[in-house]
Scaffold this motif. Structure first.
Motif, PDB file in Angstrom:
ATOM      1  N   GLN A  36       0.818  -1.202   0.000  1.00  0.00           N
ATOM      2  CA  GLN A  36       0.000   0.000   0.000  1.00  0.00           C
ATOM      3  C   GLN A  36       0.860   1.263   0.000  1.00  0.00           C
ATOM      4  OE1 GLN A  36      -3.272   0.167  -0.502  1.00  0.00           O
ATOM      5  NE2 GLN A  36      -3.053   2.408  -0.530  1.00  0.00           N
ATOM      6  N   LYS A  37       1.926   1.234   0.788  1.00  0.00           N
ATOM      7  CA  LYS A  37       2.798   2.405   0.844  1.00  0.00           C
ATOM      8  C   LYS A  37       3.499   2.631  -0.490  1.00  0.00           C
ATOM      9  CE  LYS A  37       6.340   4.681   3.621  1.00  0.00           C
ATOM     10  NZ  LYS A  37       7.256   4.587   4.784  1.00  0.00           N
ATOM     11  N   ALA A  38       3.892   1.523  -1.139  1.00  0.00           N
ATOM     12  CA  ALA A  38       4.545   1.645  -2.448  1.00  0.00           C
ATOM     13  C   ALA A  38       3.612   2.306  -3.453  1.00  0.00           C
ATOM     14  CB  ALA A  38       4.976   0.270  -2.935  1.00  0.00           C
ATOM     15  N   ILE A  39       2.350   1.907  -3.433  1.00  0.00           N
ATOM     16  CA  ILE A  39       1.374   2.505  -4.349  1.00  0.00           C
ATOM     17  C   ILE A  39       1.190   3.995  -4.031  1.00  0.00           C
ATOM     18  CG2 ILE A  39      -1.061   2.486  -4.998  1.00  0.00           C
ATOM     19  CD1 ILE A  39      -1.003  -0.569  -4.635  1.00  0.00           C
ATOM     20  N   GLU A  40       1.123   4.307  -2.728  1.00  0.00           N
ATOM     21  CA  GLU A  40       0.968   5.713  -2.330  1.00  0.00           C
ATOM     22  C   GLU A  40       2.144   6.567  -2.786  1.00  0.00           C
ATOM     23  OE1 GLU A  40       0.467   5.545   1.856  1.00  0.00           O
ATOM     24  OE2 GLU A  40      -1.586   4.739   1.779  1.00  0.00           O
ATOM     25  N   LEU A  41       3.333   5.946  -2.878  1.00  0.00           N
ATOM     26  CA  LEU A  41       4.522   6.671  -3.335  1.00  0.00           C
ATOM     27  C   LEU A  41       4.613   6.736  -4.847  1.00  0.00           C
ATOM     28  CD1 LEU A  41       7.156   5.327  -0.762  1.00  0.00           C
ATOM     29  CD2 LEU A  41       6.218   7.639  -0.888  1.00  0.00           C
ATOM     30  N   GLY A  42       3.622   6.152  -5.520  1.00  0.00           N
ATOM     31  CA  GLY A  42       3.557   6.253  -6.969  1.00  0.00           C
ATOM     32  C   GLY A  42       4.143   5.080  -7.724  1.00  0.00           C
ATOM     33  N   VAL A  43       4.500   4.011  -7.027  1.00  0.00           N
ATOM     34  CA  VAL A  43       5.081   2.854  -7.706  1.00  0.00           C
ATOM     35  C   VAL A  43       3.954   1.969  -8.229  1.00  0.00           C
ATOM     36  CG1 VAL A  43       6.616   0.874  -7.506  1.00  0.00           C
ATOM     37  CG2 VAL A  43       7.036   2.918  -6.110  1.00  0.00           C
ATOM     38  N   PRO A  44       3.891   1.734  -9.533  1.00  0.00           N
ATOM     39  CA  PRO A  44       2.816   0.894 -10.073  1.00  0.00           C
ATOM     40  C   PRO A  44       3.085  -0.583  -9.754  1.00  0.00           C
ATOM     41  CG  PRO A  44       4.329   1.493 -11.823  1.00  0.00           C
ATOM     42  CD  PRO A  44       4.783   2.249 -10.591  1.00  0.00           C
ATOM     43  N   PRO A  45       2.042  -1.360  -9.450  1.00  0.00           N
ATOM     44  CA  PRO A  45       2.228  -2.787  -9.226  1.00  0.00           C
ATOM     45  C   PRO A  45       2.889  -3.441 -10.432  1.00  0.00           C
ATOM     46  CG  PRO A  45       0.020  -2.108  -8.562  1.00  0.00           C
ATOM     47  CD  PRO A  45       0.637  -0.940  -9.277  1.00  0.00           C
ATOM     48  N   GLY A  46       3.798  -4.364 -10.158  1.00  0.00           N
ATOM     49  CA  GLY A  46       4.501  -5.041 -11.240  1.00  0.00           C
ATOM     50  C   GLY A  46       5.963  -5.255 -10.915  1.00  0.00           C
ATOM     51  N   PRO A  47       6.834  -5.256 -11.939  1.00  0.00           N
ATOM     52  CA  PRO A  47       8.259  -5.593 -11.744  1.00  0.00           C
ATOM     53  C   PRO A  47       8.984  -4.681 -10.761  1.00  0.00           C
ATOM     54  CG  PRO A  47       7.685  -5.625 -14.077  1.00  0.00           C
ATOM     55  CD  PRO A  47       6.503  -5.045 -13.354  1.00  0.00           C
ATOM     56  N   LEU A  48       8.558  -3.417 -10.656  1.00  0.00           N
ATOM     57  CA  LEU A  48       9.255  -2.506  -9.740  1.00  0.00           C
ATOM     58  C   LEU A  48       9.062  -2.945  -8.281  1.00  0.00           C
ATOM     59  CD1 LEU A  48       8.596   1.013 -11.317  1.00  0.00           C
ATOM     60  CD2 LEU A  48      10.528  -0.548 -11.653  1.00  0.00           C
ATOM     61  N   PHE A  49       7.937  -3.573  -7.991  1.00  0.00           N
ATOM     62  CA  PHE A  49       7.728  -4.105  -6.640  1.00  0.00           C
ATOM     63  C   PHE A  49       8.830  -5.111  -6.295  1.00  0.00           C
ATOM     64  CE2 PHE A  49       2.913  -3.493  -5.571  1.00  0.00           C
ATOM     65  CZ  PHE A  49       3.040  -2.129  -5.783  1.00  0.00           C
ATOM     66  N   SER A  50       9.116  -5.992  -7.238  1.00  0.00           N
ATOM     67  CA  SER A  50      10.132  -7.023  -7.003  1.00  0.00           C
ATOM     68  C   SER A  50      11.503  -6.406  -6.778  1.00  0.00           C
ATOM     69  CB  SER A  50      10.182  -7.992  -8.188  1.00  0.00           C
ATOM     70  OG  SER A  50       8.956  -8.680  -8.326  1.00  0.00           O
ATOM     71  N   LYS A  51      11.830  -5.383  -7.567  1.00  0.00           N
ATOM     72  CA  LYS A  51      13.120  -4.713  -7.393  1.00  0.00           C
ATOM     73  C   LYS A  51      13.243  -4.109  -5.990  1.00  0.00           C
ATOM     74  CE  LYS A  51      14.404  -3.565 -12.133  1.00  0.00           C
ATOM     75  NZ  LYS A  51      14.818  -2.480 -13.053  1.00  0.00           N
ATOM     76  N   LEU A  52      12.190  -3.435  -5.567  1.00  0.00           N
ATOM     77  CA  LEU A  52      12.207  -2.829  -4.240  1.00  0.00           C
ATOM     78  C   LEU A  52      12.365  -3.896  -3.154  1.00  0.00           C
ATOM     79  CD1 LEU A  52       9.400  -0.182  -4.757  1.00  0.00           C
ATOM     80  CD2 LEU A  52      11.787   0.336  -4.165  1.00  0.00           C
ATOM     81  N   HIS A  53      11.680  -5.015  -3.316  1.00  0.00           N
ATOM     82  CA  HIS A  53      11.752  -6.078  -2.308  1.00  0.00           C
ATOM     83  C   HIS A  53      13.136  -6.716  -2.271  1.00  0.00           C
ATOM     84  CE1 HIS A  53       9.225  -9.414  -0.173  1.00  0.00           C
ATOM     85  NE2 HIS A  53       9.943  -8.679   0.657  1.00  0.00           N
ATOM     86  N   ARG A  54      13.840  -6.686  -3.406  1.00  0.00           N
ATOM     87  CA  ARG A  54      15.205  -7.232  -3.451  1.00  0.00           C
ATOM     88  C   ARG A  54      16.228  -6.266  -2.879  1.00  0.00           C
ATOM     89  NH1 ARG A  54      13.760  -8.924  -8.812  1.00  0.00           N
ATOM     90  NH2 ARG A  54      15.002  -7.187  -9.647  1.00  0.00           N
ATOM     91  N   GLY A  55      15.805  -5.073  -2.494  1.00  0.00           N
ATOM     92  CA  GLY A  55      16.729  -4.110  -1.920  1.00  0.00           C
ATOM     93  C   GLY A  55      17.201  -3.047  -2.887  1.00  0.00           C
ATOM     94  N   GLU A  56      16.657  -3.030  -4.095  1.00  0.00           N
ATOM     95  CA  GLU A  56      17.067  -2.047  -5.094  1.00  0.00           C
ATOM     96  C   GLU A  56      16.186  -0.796  -4.999  1.00  0.00           C
ATOM     97  OE1 GLU A  56      17.197  -3.784  -9.012  1.00  0.00           O
ATOM     98  OE2 GLU A  56      17.656  -5.769  -8.172  1.00  0.00           O
ATOM     99  N   SER A  57      16.733   0.300  -5.457  1.00  0.00           N
ATOM    100  CA  SER A  57      15.952   1.538  -5.585  1.00  0.00           C
ATOM    101  C   SER A  57      15.362   1.612  -6.993  1.00  0.00           C
ATOM    102  CB  SER A  57      16.832   2.764  -5.329  1.00  0.00           C
ATOM    103  OG  SER A  57      17.340   2.744  -4.017  1.00  0.00           O
ATOM    104  N   VAL A  58      14.244   2.320  -7.122  1.00  0.00           N
ATOM    105  CA  VAL A  58      13.618   2.486  -8.437  1.00  0.00           C
ATOM    106  C   VAL A  58      13.296   3.965  -8.638  1.00  0.00           C
ATOM    107  CG1 VAL A  58      12.626   0.160  -8.364  1.00  0.00           C
ATOM    108  CG2 VAL A  58      11.251   2.104  -7.594  1.00  0.00           C
ATOM    109  N   GLU A  59      13.125   4.363  -9.894  1.00  0.00           N
ATOM    110  CA  GLU A  59      12.760   5.747 -10.208  1.00  0.00           C
ATOM    111  C   GLU A  59      11.395   5.763 -10.868  1.00  0.00           C
ATOM    112  OE1 GLU A  59      14.395   9.557 -12.821  1.00  0.00           O
ATOM    113  OE2 GLU A  59      15.785   7.970 -12.178  1.00  0.00           O
ATOM    114  N   VAL A  60      10.504   6.598 -10.365  1.00  0.00           N
ATOM    115  CA  VAL A  60       9.153   6.735 -10.912  1.00  0.00           C
ATOM    116  C   VAL A  60       8.874   8.225 -11.118  1.00  0.00           C
ATOM    117  CG1 VAL A  60       6.708   6.292 -10.556  1.00  0.00           C
ATOM    118  CG2 VAL A  60       8.392   4.663  -9.710  1.00  0.00           C
TER     119      VAL A  60
END
Length: 306
Positions: A159-183
């Motif tokens: 829920q917090k990821a969505i609130e920060l503007g991250v769309p559900p999908g591959p970016l979720f996996s990157k974040l969970h692996r410890g990586e940063s993403v740009e949106v």
């Protein structure tokens, strides 16, 4: 899955109720056997643990009741067509033991035995867990083992990821692996949506031993401690002389180590059909304890935190 099957829970002598020492660990389909007393292969059949996925045998020491089942087991696996090498870990003399196994009888094995000599302090690293080799105190050179899983990543806050503007999908996996993403030009860090790391699971197997510092230290906050508890408290002098532990001594160590569960095993033949005295004495010290029975299974769940 992390499942422990107690294939043999007796002391030096087999009894109608208990086979000699053997504990099977099934971790995500990989089978590891800790000690292999006589009759273990039949116990594996009764428990339906399977044999094909057996990767390793860990020998605590070279008393007969902890390793006499290996010759029959390897012959059976060879007869069933095994071709993958089998690793056998143990104290000094394991290479000679493996040579004898390979030469035993007229039946030539279809697979290699890879013998690995261990010393206290050694660490066997696997992809996401390790086997720690522990110094124990018995009448001959002996080892204990701790299976320790790597720390798991924290919980993902969708829920917090969505609130920060991250769309559900591959970016979720990157974040969970410890990586940063740009949106949309904004950098979202893993720590923004992933909680603190969570512990893996820990199982400690003592083999035959007196209570000792290395086992105590390795057992801190363990999910499961499988401890030698050969004798009752009225036999403590004999426990000291034979370099075994009483049920009460195992419970004292478990309490100090703050383990989640203690399982008493290596039960002397004098208590084989009625171990209630051992359980009573252990429970006076530490309540989260059971006495192992042959073919008993335990599933070890994950914890969110220590």
């Amino acid at each position: 899955m992390l499942r422990v099957t107690f294939l043999g829970t007796g002391g030096s002598l087999p009894t109608p109720e208990r086979n000699p020492s053997a504990v099977m660990v099934n971790r995500e389909g990989e089978l590891m056997l800790f000690d292999c007393g006589e009759g273990t292969q039949q116990q594996m059949m009764r428990a339906k643990t399977g044999m094909k996925a057996l990767s390793s045998i860990f020998i605590s020491h070279f008393h007969a009741d902890h390793m006499l089942g290996i010759p029959g087991l390897i012959q059976t696996m060879s007869f069933h067509g095994r071709t993958e090498p089998l690793k056998i870990y143990g104290p000094h003399w394991v290479h000679e033991f493996a040579r004898i196994l390979s030469a035993l009888g007229y039946y030539k094995l279809r697979f290699e035995i890879d013998a690995i000599d261990l010393s206290p302090g050694d660490v066997i690293k696997r992809d996401d867990y390790s086997i720690m080799v522990l110094k124990t105190e018995h009448s001959i050179p002996s080892l204990g083992y701790a299976l320790v899983e790597n720390e798991r990543s924290g919980k993902f806050n969708r829920q917090k990821a969505i609130e920060l503007g991250v769309p559900p999908g591959p970016l979720f996996s990157k974040l969970h692996r410890g990586e940063s993403v740009e949106v949309n030009g904004k950098v979202i860090h893993s720590k923004d949506v992933v909680g603190a790391g969570r512990p893996g699971r820990k199982i400690v197997y003592t083999g035959d031993t007196r209570p000792c510092k290395a086992i105590l230290e390795a057992s801190k906050d363990a999910d499961l401690l499988i401890h030698d508890s050969t004798l009752a408290n009225d036999q403590q002098d004999w426990a000291i002389e034979s370099m075994h532990s009483t049920a009460k001594e195992a419970a004292v160590l478990a309490k100090e180590a703050n383990v989640l569960k203690l399982v008493l095993t290596h039960i002397s033949s004098r208590y084989s059909d009625d171990p209630s005295q051992l359980l009573k004495e252990a429970k006076e010290v530490f309540d989260k304890v059971i006495v192992a029975d042959d073919l008993m299974e335990l599933d070890i769940p994950y914890r969110d935190r220590t």
